[in-house]
Write a protein that holds these residues in place. Structure first.
Motif, PDB file in Angstrom:
ATOM      1  N   LEU A   6     127.675  61.044   4.034  1.00 32.56           N
ATOM      2  CA  LEU A   6     126.762  61.091   2.891  1.00 32.56           C
ATOM      3  C   LEU A   6     125.392  60.602   3.343  1.00 32.56           C
ATOM      4  CD1 LEU A   6     129.022  59.511   0.100  1.00 32.56           C
ATOM      5  CD2 LEU A   6     129.056  61.832   1.021  1.00 32.56           C
ATOM      6  N   GLU A   7     124.366  61.382   3.036  1.00 28.42           N
ATOM      7  CA  GLU A   7     123.015  61.005   3.442  1.00 28.42           C
ATOM      8  C   GLU A   7     122.095  61.042   2.234  1.00 28.42           C
ATOM      9  OE1 GLU A   7     121.022  62.083   7.346  1.00 28.42           O
ATOM     10  OE2 GLU A   7     119.973  63.388   5.937  1.00 28.42           O
TER      11      GLU A   7
ATOM     12  N   LYS B  15     125.944  56.513  -3.493  1.00 30.60           N
ATOM     13  CA  LYS B  15     126.879  56.937  -2.444  1.00 30.60           C
ATOM     14  C   LYS B  15     128.118  56.037  -2.420  1.00 30.60           C
ATOM     15  CE  LYS B  15     123.729  56.607   0.812  1.00 30.60           C
ATOM     16  NZ  LYS B  15     122.573  56.242  -0.019  1.00 30.60           N
TER      17      LYS B  15
ATOM     18  N   ASP C 186     129.929  52.112   5.690  1.00 33.41           N
ATOM     19  CA  ASP C 186     128.574  51.991   5.150  1.00 33.41           C
ATOM     20  C   ASP C 186     127.559  51.768   6.270  1.00 33.41           C
ATOM     21  OD1 ASP C 186     127.194  52.299   2.836  1.00 33.41           O
ATOM     22  OD2 ASP C 186     127.745  50.373   1.951  1.00 33.41           O
TER      23      ASP C 186
ATOM     24  N   THR D  19     128.130  56.634   5.286  1.00 36.96           N
ATOM     25  CA  THR D  19     126.788  56.778   4.725  1.00 36.96           C
ATOM     26  C   THR D  19     125.758  56.452   5.794  1.00 36.96           C
ATOM     27  OG1 THR D  19     126.498  54.471   3.970  1.00 36.96           O
ATOM     28  CG2 THR D  19     127.677  55.968   2.508  1.00 36.96           C
TER      29      THR D  19
END
Length: 297
Positions: free
Chosen positions: A37-38, A45, A100, A140
């Motif tokens: 996830l960006e 997120k 994360d 992320t």
């Protein structure tokens, strides 16, 4: 299938204005892959990962990646207890693992995660320990510090089936965000392993398979790229297209699913040369051009 739709709707009610990201996340799991996830901080997120784990009833662990993290902080380690060594499992032994700020991890930690993502097992003390099924890594990274402390190597990026962009919510969603507190969904009775099996059975026309092959060869021949699409990347593209079609209730992969899946599976696998970067080229721009040449409408 119905339970999966209920889960999707519950996630939409938890994270407002991110319907495309939620669909992409579910498709990545159905494709038996892992998601990167960006997006800028504060878009949800971490909330999505936590809400997905709770709504699906899967076990969940969050790992905050920092430069001083060690491989055993992920995999676990052997400790001496009652006259012998006992393996104590680390946070990777969860069904949903949130990594994360993954690009802050040192190379040794990235290698430990790489084995887990690829082999769905970890090795400690020379012993192989299988991870639970389904096993889903959600990582992320912040585009403002895209390189981070330790840039993700190409091999690590290639293990992520999809890179899912988180964009700022639409203007009409802001009032709801400001006035409603998000609530984590109640667990749904979702058989995700059965969903993965059914998604794999979605049919694909020969023309679509030939298009994937043609696009892969076009990327390998493109002088702006250091390396083209690998067989693993092509398989990820195909698996995502099938999963999207399954989520949308289609028995056959359509051109829309093929194109939507390309935007998730391809950009993080196309590595530009220094000359192309200097000239202002982007991986997404090159991808659009290659898809057009490859016959994707």
């Amino acid at each position: 299938m119905e339970a999966l739709f209920r889960l999707k709707e519950a996630l939409n009610q938890t994270l407002f204005g991110q319907e495309e990201a939620i669909e992409a996340l579910l498709a990545t799991l159905l494709a038996r892959g892992h998601a990167l996830l960006e997006g800028t901080p504060g878009l949800g997120k971490t909330l999505l990962a936590e809400a997905f784990a709770k709504g699906s009833g899967l076990s969940y662990k969050r790992i905050q990646f920092t430069p001083d993290l060690l491989p055993q902080d992920l995999t676990g380690s052997e400790i001496f207890r009652e006259g012998g060594f006992v393996f104590v499992k680390g946070p990777l032994f969860a069904q949903v693992v949130l990594a994360d700020e993954i690009n802050r991890a040192p190379p040794k930690v990235q290698s430990a995660l790489l084995e887990a993502m690829q082999e769905r097992a970890v090795t400690a003390g020379g012993v192989r320990h299988p991870l639970p099924e389904p096993f889903f890594v959600i990582a992320t990274q912040n585009p403002l510090e895209l390189e981070g402390t330790y840039p993700l190597p190409e091999a690590q990026l290639d293990r992520f089936t999809a890179k899912i962009p988180f964009r700022p919510p639409r203007r009409e969603v802001w009032l709801r965000i400001l006035t409603e507190e998000p609530k984590l969904p109640e667990p749904q009775a979702v058989d995700l392993l059965q969903g993965q099996k059914e998604a794999r059975e979605v049919r694909v026309a020969k023309a679509a398979l030939e298009t994937i092959t043609h696009v892969a060869f076009l990327t390998q021949e493109d002088k702006r790229l250091r390396m083209g699409l690998s067989p693993r990347g092509a398989k990820a593209w195909l698996a995502l297209a099938k999963a999207l079609a399954y989520l949308r209730g289609k028995p056959l992969v359509d051109w829309k699913e093929l194109k939507d899946a390309a935007y998730l599976a391809l950009p993080h696998r196309l590595f530009l040369t220094e000359e192309a970067l200097y000239e202002g080229e982007t991986a997404e721009g090159v991808m659009r051009e290659v898809l057009r040449k490859g016959g994707v409408p």
